[in-house]
Design an enzyme around this catalytic site. Sequence first.
Site, short mmCIF file in Angstrom:
data_model
loop_
_atom_site.label_atom_id
_atom_site.label_comp_id
_atom_site.label_asym_id
_atom_site.label_seq_id
_atom_site.Cartn_x
_atom_site.Cartn_y
_atom_site.Cartn_z
N TYR A 116 44.76 39.67 34.70
CA TYR A 116 43.58 40.53 34.62
C TYR A 116 43.94 41.98 34.92
O TYR A 116 43.38 42.62 35.80
CB TYR A 116 42.48 40.00 35.55
N TYR B 195 33.89 28.76 36.96
CA TYR B 195 35.14 29.26 36.37
C TYR B 195 36.09 28.07 36.19
O TYR B 195 36.32 27.31 37.13
CB TYR B 195 35.80 30.32 37.26
N ASP C 191 36.17 19.61 38.35
CA ASP C 191 37.33 20.50 38.37
C ASP C 191 37.66 20.80 39.83
O ASP C 191 37.02 21.64 40.45
CB ASP C 191 36.98 21.77 37.57
N LYS D 84 46.96 23.74 41.06
CA LYS D 84 47.20 24.68 42.16
C LYS D 84 48.03 24.12 43.31
O LYS D 84 49.24 24.16 43.26
CB LYS D 84 45.86 25.23 42.64
N1 PMP Z 1 39.70 25.74 37.39
C1 PMP Z 1 39.48 26.35 38.56
C2 PMP Z 1 38.35 25.89 39.43
C3 PMP Z 1 40.30 27.42 38.95
O1 PMP Z 1 40.06 28.06 40.10
C4 PMP Z 1 41.36 27.81 38.10
C5 PMP Z 1 42.30 28.97 38.45
N2 PMP Z 1 41.81 29.97 39.19
C6 PMP Z 1 41.55 27.14 36.89
C7 PMP Z 1 40.71 26.10 36.58
C8 PMP Z 1 42.65 27.52 35.94
O2 PMP Z 1 43.89 27.20 36.47
P1 PMP Z 1 45.21 27.94 35.94
O3 PMP Z 1 45.09 29.36 36.38
O4 PMP Z 1 46.32 27.19 36.62
O5 PMP Z 1 45.24 27.79 34.46
#
Ligand code: PMP
Length: 429
Positions: A19, A147, A248, A277
């Site tokens: 970003y 997100y 998620d 993560k």
């Molecule tokens: N889902 C959630 C809830 C996230 O916080 C993130 C990353 N911030 C993602 C998906 C995407 O993961 P990545 O950046 O490893 O592609």
Amino acid sequence: MQSQNTLLEQDQRHVWHPYSAIQADTPIYPVKSAQGAHITLMDGRVLIDGMSSWWSAIHGYNHPVLNQAIAAQLHDMAHIMFGGLTHQPAVDLALQLVKITPEPLQTVFFADSGSVAVEVAMKMAIQYWHAKQQPNKQKLLTIRNGYHGDTFGAMSVSDPDNGMHSLFSNTLTKQLFAEAPNCTFNQPCTVEDIAPLENQLKANHTQIAAVILEPIVQGAGGMRFYSPEYLKQVRALCSKYNVLLILDEIATGFGRTGKLFACEHANIAPDILCVGKALTGGYMTLAATLATQEIADAIRDGEPGLFMHGPTFMANPLACATALASLKLLLDSPWQATVSNIERMLTTELQVCQQYSHVKDVRVLGAIGVIELHQPVDLKTLQPKFVEAGVWVRPFNKLIYLMPPFIISTEALNMLIGAVCKVVAELEP
Ligand code: PMP
């Protein structure tokens, strides 16, 4: 090693950051090394880490056990294709994930990043309904302020404003959105909270493959915490309307909210679960999408009898071996007590920020502390203030938030929170 100035100059000219833009005017800090909860910059300054590299480095940096796991795996192989071949680290990790996640989740698809894990989850839901002779069920329903990543599928279910939908309007799939609940973590879920999602389900369930949500904590879409009761009701509604539930847990998984997985606050299980993560303790890029036996069987038995996804670096052995070691470290540690200690300190010590007129809200859940301001921050001026105060904190929009590594010492956490409160105090107009 190059001088810091040369490195920065070359970086600014040629390297994209998240970003950001080439030759952007926000500061970038070259890192020399990182150890435990500390980041050493090339200029010698040492910062206390308040971010865990975006939720991931729960055991801190340069951990001897994780280093050793990588070294041992490297001895056998760094990578091998996963088409037609398998290996011990992948199978062991899959079994471990099946064991520690809610019982109905029995199968594991390894992906390379969180966004890809979300794409995989969405494709699985659509393929499941295709296999069940309901090919009209192709839409995803979600709530605002969510997100789920930066790829096109993941963007299509992320908040339309935060996700800049208008910029990509001709290519982005139009999904269904409901207002997010207003009940906070400790509040009951009212009819007004659940009605928007229920109405969407009632009206459109014949077209909806799945509801996708971040359980309990909406992360990058606003750091909002909502009531477990809401999640419970969403689960019941998905079952009632014959729609799959994708959770998620890419940000919330592996203890961050005080439970191993945030869905445990509501005592429910999804049909499909995404993790990433902290899966490898922040060492390697690896994510996974888990699905129930019922979904896996339906996809196998339907047309074309295969799940249509297969990344080159699927189940990378180095990443799987690191993830296994990271999970063992976590599960062998008193992580619940550790997270609740961090929660207690964040709750007590961030409270002072509540008194300032420019602070809208202070909230804490597990090892997540959030200071929400009334106005967006100016990263260009604020980021150097945190660095000067000896901490690594990366605010976005109106949010200054902390999610330190679980291994942070009481002393370092005190210093981190103290420095953040001091910088926030100085922002008062
Ligand atoms: N889902 C959630 C809830 C996230 O916080 C993130 C990353 N911030 C993602 C998906 C995407 O993961 P990545 O950046 O490893 O592609």
